[in-house]
Scaffold this motif. Structure first.
Motif, PDB file in Angstrom:
ATOM      1  N   ALA A 241      54.710  30.107  56.932  1.00  0.00           N
ATOM      2  CA  ALA A 241      54.958  31.251  56.047  1.00  0.00           C
ATOM      3  C   ALA A 241      56.132  30.978  55.122  1.00  0.00           C
ATOM      4  O   ALA A 241      56.967  30.111  55.382  1.00  0.00           O
ATOM      5  CB  ALA A 241      55.236  32.509  56.871  1.00  0.00           C
ATOM      6  N   HIS A 242      56.196  31.720  54.027  1.00  0.00           N
ATOM      7  CA  HIS A 242      57.363  31.738  53.145  1.00  0.00           C
ATOM      8  C   HIS A 242      57.326  32.996  52.292  1.00  0.00           C
ATOM      9  O   HIS A 242      56.309  33.694  52.210  1.00  0.00           O
ATOM     10  CB  HIS A 242      57.473  30.462  52.291  1.00  0.00           C
ATOM     11  N   LEU A 243      58.470  33.286  51.655  1.00  0.00           N
ATOM     12  CA  LEU A 243      58.642  34.490  50.836  1.00  0.00           C
ATOM     13  C   LEU A 243      59.008  34.111  49.412  1.00  0.00           C
ATOM     14  O   LEU A 243      59.496  33.009  49.145  1.00  0.00           O
ATOM     15  CB  LEU A 243      59.744  35.380  51.415  1.00  0.00           C
ATOM     16  N   ALA A 244      58.793  35.054  48.507  1.00  0.00           N
ATOM     17  CA  ALA A 244      59.215  34.873  47.112  1.00  0.00           C
ATOM     18  C   ALA A 244      59.530  36.241  46.532  1.00  0.00           C
ATOM     19  O   ALA A 244      58.935  37.259  46.919  1.00  0.00           O
ATOM     20  CB  ALA A 244      58.137  34.179  46.288  1.00  0.00           C
ATOM     21  N   LYS A 245      60.482  36.269  45.589  1.00  0.00           N
ATOM     22  CA  LYS A 245      60.871  37.513  44.922  1.00  0.00           C
ATOM     23  C   LYS A 245      60.230  37.600  43.543  1.00  0.00           C
ATOM     24  O   LYS A 245      60.119  36.606  42.821  1.00  0.00           O
ATOM     25  CB  LYS A 245      62.393  37.579  44.779  1.00  0.00           C
ATOM     26  N   LEU A 246      59.848  38.832  43.183  1.00  0.00           N
ATOM     27  CA  LEU A 246      59.335  39.121  41.848  1.00  0.00           C
ATOM     28  C   LEU A 246      60.002  40.388  41.346  1.00  0.00           C
ATOM     29  O   LEU A 246      60.247  41.319  42.117  1.00  0.00           O
ATOM     30  CB  LEU A 246      57.821  39.338  41.874  1.00  0.00           C
ATOM     31  N   THR A 247      60.286  40.434  40.052  1.00  0.00           N
ATOM     32  CA  THR A 247      60.815  41.671  39.480  1.00  0.00           C
ATOM     33  C   THR A 247      59.660  42.622  39.173  1.00  0.00           C
ATOM     34  O   THR A 247      58.534  42.193  38.917  1.00  0.00           O
ATOM     35  CB  THR A 247      61.599  41.405  38.185  1.00  0.00           C
ATOM     36  N   ARG A 248      59.974  43.911  39.213  1.00  0.00           N
ATOM     37  CA  ARG A 248      58.955  44.916  38.886  1.00  0.00           C
ATOM     38  C   ARG A 248      58.491  44.742  37.447  1.00  0.00           C
ATOM     39  O   ARG A 248      57.316  44.930  37.125  1.00  0.00           O
ATOM     40  CB  ARG A 248      59.554  46.311  39.089  1.00  0.00           C
ATOM     41  N   GLN A 249      59.406  44.369  36.564  1.00  0.00           N
ATOM     42  CA  GLN A 249      59.044  44.189  35.161  1.00  0.00           C
ATOM     43  C   GLN A 249      58.035  43.060  35.002  1.00  0.00           C
ATOM     44  O   GLN A 249      57.084  43.159  34.218  1.00  0.00           O
ATOM     45  CB  GLN A 249      60.298  43.896  34.323  1.00  0.00           C
ATOM     46  N   ALA A 250      58.242  41.965  35.739  1.00  0.00           N
ATOM     47  CA  ALA A 250      57.311  40.835  35.643  1.00  0.00           C
ATOM     48  C   ALA A 250      55.931  41.233  36.139  1.00  0.00           C
ATOM     49  O   ALA A 250      54.911  40.847  35.563  1.00  0.00           O
ATOM     50  CB  ALA A 250      57.842  39.652  36.451  1.00  0.00           C
ATOM     51  N   MET A 251      55.879  42.035  37.186  1.00  0.00           N
ATOM     52  CA  MET A 251      54.590  42.465  37.718  1.00  0.00           C
ATOM     53  C   MET A 251      53.869  43.389  36.750  1.00  0.00           C
ATOM     54  O   MET A 251      52.639  43.340  36.627  1.00  0.00           O
ATOM     55  CB  MET A 251      54.794  43.160  39.060  1.00  0.00           C
ATOM     56  N   ASP A 252      54.621  44.248  36.053  1.00  0.00           N
ATOM     57  CA  ASP A 252      54.013  45.183  35.103  1.00  0.00           C
ATOM     58  C   ASP A 252      53.616  44.510  33.799  1.00  0.00           C
ATOM     59  O   ASP A 252      52.561  44.799  33.236  1.00  0.00           O
ATOM     60  CB  ASP A 252      54.980  46.335  34.810  1.00  0.00           C
TER      61      ASP A 252
END
Length: 439
Positions: A241-252
């Motif tokens: 497993a691993h994790l990653a961060k995304l900004t809400r702006q990038a997702m939108d």
């Protein structure tokens, strides 16, 4: 509303002139009345129509248009009323008046179109400046030149386009397709049988030794006993497993970027999975990989000066003599390239032609060339009966905004994981060796 520069003098004068023509045709001289009418004068002066062009707002233009519209309508109706009262109204006069009103309505439509363009323009950006080529092909002079069969000459004044101006006016093109780093293909999993499970481990009986005492016996004599030793083996399920961060702006703003991150995270799991299947040492949370349990290469027969190709054939023989005929070969990309480049004494390639492509096969077996394999090493084996890969949970990707301080920072955490187990049931089915070419 942001001011814009526009020259409407000619347009308004044209509208007034048309109204004056209509009045004149009706027998009423209204030219002076129009230009000196208080509302018309106010509208023209308010926009600088009686002087030089200046910066105006769309609201000012609409207000002036409304004043002039009322004046045109009032005077035109008055002219028609007087003409009708005197009995001098003709069909021609009516047509001229109708045409005047149509022209004025067209002028209003043009202004409305201009207003729409201003509203649609993103962020108040200036309208894109036309290039020299666009100015030429869209000009009336060029169109007439083409209609005349491209004969004669054409005169056209082009507006200057400077790099300084163009740089600020040309909007950049935004490509929605993210540009990622190269990815390698995964092939080791394809060699193995894959079985889905619902347990946290896999238990299976495994034969440890075999003592075969079968023999011919005389009538009435005691029969010999053979000895078989079995043990219970367990393949534990491990999590990658691993994790990653995304900004809400990038997702939108970039939904395709979310898909790309999803792909990258799945790829990251694949890298670790392939390395674990081959080289996992079984300690901690590592899988017990194939190479760490494989049988060491020992040539069953001796030949003079064996090449890499010879050694792979001897490894196949070693497995076959252990009753595990090989089903595949795993090499590093460098070692497979070296084998493909092998030439005869005449300089001809043994395996492939530079002008074409051939399937990766050697001695009738598929060859998997992967960066997960160490250079100068080889693995030959019966992957179908030698080992089994168990999928407890396929690759799963989840997104949450409730991790740590994601909510207050407008972030989202993407988690990608899988659960699997590997059972190398028959280590003798795999032969692992060293070409001995790299010191």
């Amino acid at each position: 509303m942001k001011p814009f520069r526009i020259s409407l003098r000619a347009a308004f004068v044209c509208a007034l002139a048309l109204a004056a023509v209509a009045a004149h045709a009706a027998g009423v001289d209204l030219a002076v009345m129009f230009i000196h009418h208080p509302d018309v004068a106010l509208g023209l002066a308010g926009l600088g129509m009686l002087g030089e062009t200046r910066d105006v707002t769309m609201d000012e233009v609409k207000a002036a248009l409304e004043k002039i519209k009322e004046s045109v309508k009032e005077q035109a109706e008055k002219a028609l009323h007087e003409a009708k009262s005197s009995g001098e109204l003709s069909k021609k006069t009516k047509e001229v008046v109708d045409e005047t009103l149509i022209k004025f309505n067209e002028l209003q439509a043009d202004v409305r179109d201009l207003e729409k363009k201003m509203v649609d323009r993103r962020g108040g950006e200036p309208e894109r400046q036309k290039s020299y080529g666009e100015q030429l092909t869209e000009s009336d002079s060029f169109k007439r030149y083409v209609e005349n069969g491209k004969q004669g000459s054409m005169k056209l004044e082009l507006k200057a386009v400077t790099s300084a101006n163009a740089g600020g006016l040309i909007r950049p093109l935004y490509e929605a397709e993210p540009v990622g780093l190269p990815k390698r293909r995964f092939t080791i999993r394809d060699l193995l049988p894959v079985v889905p499970i619902t347990t946290s481990s896999v238990d299976y009986p495994k034969q440890q030794s075999r003592t075969n005492n079968a023999a011919t016996v005389a009538e009435g004599a005691a029969k010999p006993y053979s000895d078989y030793v079995w043990t219970n083996a367990t393949a534990p399920v491990r999590t990658i497993a691993h994790l990653a961060k995304l900004t809400r702006q990038a997702m939108d703003d970039a939904p395709r970027l979310v898909g790309e991150v999803d792909s990258e995270m799945r790829y990251g799991l694949g890298l670790v999975e392939e390395a674990q299947i081959l080289n996992g040492n079984g300690t901690g949370q590592n899988l017990s990989g194939i190479i760490t349990q494989a049988t060491a290469y020992a040539a069953p027969i001796t030949i003079a000066s064996p090449t890499s190709i010879d050694m792979l054939r001897l490894a196949m023989l070693q497995g076959a003599m252990a009753f595990f005929p090989a089903t595949g070969i795993v090499l590093s990309m460098a070692d497979w390239a070296r084998i493909e480049l092998t030439k005869t004494t005449e300089g001809a390639y043994l395996f492939a032609s530079p002008q074409g492509t051939t399937e990766n096969r050697l001695w009738g077996l598929p060859v998997v060339d992967t960066p997960a394999m160490e250079v100068d090493k080889f693995l030959v084996g019966n992957f179908q009966i030698g080992a089994t890969l168990y999928d407890r949970m396929g690759v799963e990707v989840l997104i949450s905004t409730e991790n740590a301080d994601d909510f207050e920072k407008n972030l989202a955490t993407m988690r990608c994981e899988e659960r699997l187990a590997l059972a190398v049931k028959r280590p003798a089915a795999f032969v692992y060796g060293d070409f001995g070419l790299v010191t």
